[in-house]
Write an enzyme that holds these catalytic residues in place. Structure first.
Site, PDB file in Angstrom:
ATOM      1  CE  LYS A 133      -1.600   2.934   2.554  1.00 42.22           C
ATOM      2  NZ  LYS A 133      -1.487   4.193   1.760  1.00 42.22           N
ATOM      3  CD  GLU A 143      -2.654   8.688   1.872  1.00 45.19           C
ATOM      4  OE1 GLU A 143      -1.811   7.769   1.893  1.00 45.19           O
ATOM      5  OE2 GLU A 143      -3.097   9.226   2.904  1.00 45.19           O
ATOM      6  N   GLY A 179       7.492   5.399   7.341  1.00 44.56           N
ATOM      7  CA  GLY A 179       6.685   6.621   7.434  1.00 44.56           C
ATOM      8  C   GLY A 179       6.975   7.334   8.744  1.00 44.56           C
ATOM      9  N   GLY A 180       6.013   8.116   9.196  1.00 42.38           N
ATOM     10  CA  GLY A 180       6.223   8.948  10.372  1.00 42.38           C
ATOM     11  C   GLY A 180       6.095   8.180  11.689  1.00 42.38           C
ATOM     12  CB  THR A 211       1.824   6.606  10.798  1.00 44.96           C
ATOM     13  OG1 THR A 211       1.554   7.957  10.489  1.00 44.96           O
ATOM     14  CG2 THR A 211       0.864   5.715  10.059  1.00 44.96           C
ATOM     15  N   GLY A 212       3.702   5.082  12.797  1.00 44.42           N
ATOM     16  CA  GLY A 212       4.428   3.858  13.147  1.00 44.42           C
ATOM     17  C   GLY A 212       3.990   3.297  14.482  1.00 44.42           C
ATOM     18  CD  GLU A 249      14.038   1.169   8.079  1.00 43.70           C
ATOM     19  OE1 GLU A 249      14.556   2.252   8.424  1.00 43.70           O
ATOM     20  OE2 GLU A 249      14.632   0.090   8.123  1.00 43.70           O
ATOM     21  CD  GLU A 280      10.919  13.188  10.223  1.00 42.34           C
ATOM     22  OE1 GLU A 280       9.716  12.996  10.419  1.00 42.34           O
ATOM     23  OE2 GLU A 280      11.627  12.428   9.553  1.00 42.34           O
TER      24      GLU A 280
END
Ligand code: NAD
Length: 499
Positions: free
Chosen positions: A180, A183, A233-234, A237-238, A255, A389
């Site tokens: 995935k 988007e 990703g961030g 979200t991780g 990662e 970040e």
């Protein structure tokens, strides 16, 4: 069937290009000028569940994982060859989705081919090992077996590159997968599935779902039929993905982001260090997880160094993918630019000095989401612009006087992805590179990496490693097989009745 149905690029599930079950679509825009790049199917959770079911069936059928590893390696080499033939098409698609310069997208495609070639070559190089138990009647061996069904969730900054770090080792290991992509940047994922389809990847082995994280992505971390979820990703979200995945105890590879120190000692080659400090922070407008956006420079050269950095940053030319004079591109979306704008404003409010940048660029850039290269100096280590970040073209500057202080500052972060040390003294270079708690350290350089070497983070930058032998190791389960070649009564529980 092709990947297009009535002008809509579709999902790829169980060896077929299919629209979303509810017919939903999403229009993709180029962030450099807002132009329409294409229309793609937008998967719902139900579509992703269909893809998971296909990947499960393909794995459980057993033929794919029983394919000789060398054959799966050959497939990966063929992917690299096919990409080479279609490099222009791939690079243009990546440039349009991300807004990055075509030349950078072309470089990404070279790296991706290198990744497929690397895992193609090592696919049959990790058969396991024999263990010497000391007992000649025992054969003890550890074999590597595919982990199973892998969910892969990737970000928009290096869309196909990040996906290739997952797809290539999964194929090498004999896993099945559901990809995935972010988007906003689906097109190169569609192209790579087209390549795999044309090369004869068996139905269900590789599946592609397109769409938003919370809907199309979420089942990849929650579904019991997924054995591994690999996410790039961030951090926020991780964390969500790891928490969700914990319910079904699947393997998790993360990662995540970085806040990467670029440490410059006074004895460094001044011109090289300034030039590469620009490259570290502003390459791809800082949209690099390992971007060296935290400049930590020795106090004796700090003023001259930062003056030069600011002068050079002011000259960086922004533009779209096909503007040959452009040196870097836009951010990914309006929402992302608002985030970077707010981040810089909070940094300044907390005491940082804005030396250059901090704007959305001139009138000629108004249709895109540009943000000018920015330097904030006089930063404390608890300034939000230093701590967070940011993920934009923003370099913060801190200073140090001693080596111990440099190391303490560079390690004072929740992240641990990458960093650099600039010095002409090899002792300093070696001590500092070992003392930094980050997954990649450059000495007198910034950014290069090779697929043969592991990539990944300490601390909140992630769990696990991609690339290198460990990058293949993420996609296998070790199994110990212990064989007694001379079975005999053990006598552990002697018979009591005397018989
Ligand atoms: P993001 O976390 O917003 O999204 C990444 C992916 O996760 C997207 O595909 C998104 O749709 C999906 N997603 C979002 N919510 C989800 C959910 N609840 N369940 C499942 N999937 C979900 O990150 P981003 O903004 O696309 O990318 C930027 C971030 O990625 C930065 O923090 C950057 O440092 C990091 N990054 C890290 C590396 C690395 O190698 N460590 C590489 C590239 C980018």
């Amino acid at each position: 069937m092709t990947e297009q149905t009535n002008g809509v690029a579709t999902l790829y599930i169980d060896g077929a290009w299919v629209p979303a079950a509810d017919g939903a679509t999403r229009t993709i825009h180029c962030p450099a000028d807002g132009s329409t790049v294409g229309v793609v199917s937008e998967a719902s959770a139900a579509d992703t569940e269909r893809a998971i079911a296909a990947a499960r069936r393909a794995f459980d059928a057993g033929q794919w994982s029983a394919t000789p590893a060398a054959q799966r390696g050959d497939l990966l080499l063929a992917v690299a060859d096919a990409m080479k033939e279609r490099k222009d098409e791939f690079a243009r698609a990546e440039a349009l989705d991300t807004g990055k310069r075509l030349v950078e997208a072309e470089g990404d495609m070279d790296d991706i081919m290198g990744c497929f070639r690397y895992f193609g070559k090592i696919a049959d190089q990790h058969p396991g090992r024999l263990v010497d138990t000391g007992d000649p009647t025992v054969i003890s061996r550890v074999v590597n077996e595919p982990v199973g069904v892998c969910g892969m969730i990737t970000p928009w900054n290096f869309p196909l590159l990040q996906a290739s770090w997952k797809i290539a080792p999964a194929i090498a290991a004999g896993d099945t997968f559901i990809l995935k992509p972010a988007e906003l940047t689906p097109h190169t994922a569609i192209l790579i599935m087209d390549v795999l389809d044309k090369l004869g990847l068996p139905a269900g082995v590789g599946n592609l779902v397109l769409g938003a994280g919370a809907t199309a992505g979420a089942p990849l971390s929650s579904h019991p039929d997924v054995d591994l979820v690999s996410f790039t990703g961030g951090l926020v979200t991780g964390r969500t993905i790891a928490q969700t995945a914990a319910q079904t105890i699947k393997k998790v590879a993360l990662e995540l982001g970085g806040k990467n120190p670029n440490v410059v000692f006074a004895d460094a080659d001044f011109d090289a260090a300034v030039d590469n400090a620009l490259n570290a922070g502003f390459l791809d407008s800082g949209l690099v997880c390992s971007a060296g956006t935290r400049l930590i420079v020795q106090d004796t050269i700090a003023e001259r160094f930062v003056d030069e950095l600011v002068r050079r940053a002011a000259d960086i030319r922004l533009g779209g993918p096909f503007d040959e004079a452009a040196q870097t591109g836009p951010l990914i979306s309006a929402a992302h630019r608002n985030k970077v704008t707010d981040y810089v404003e909070r940094g300044v409010a907390a005491g940082a000095r804005l030396r250059v940048g901090g704007s959305w660029g001139g009138d000629e850039l108004k249709d895109g989401f540009f943000y000018t290269p920015t330097v904030l100096d006089q930063c404390d280590w608890d300034n939000p612009a230093v701590v967070e970040e940011g993920f934009g073209p923003v370099i913060t500057v801190e200073t140090f006087s001693t080596e111990a202080e440099a190391v303490e500052i560079a390690n004072h972060t929740e992240y641990g992805l990458a960093g650099a040390v600039w010095t002409s003294d090899s002792g300093t270079a070696n001590r500092v590179s070992r003392a930094l708690r980050h997954g990649t350290i450059w000495i007198n350089d910034y950014h290069p990496y090779v697929p043969q070497a592991e990539w990944g983070g300490f601390k909140n930058s992630g769990i696990g490693r991609e690339l290198g032998p460990s990058g293949l190791g993420e996609y296998v389960e070790a199994k110990h097989i212990y064989e007694n070649t001379e079975p005999a009564v053990s006598g552990w529980f002697p018979q009591q009745n005397g018989e």
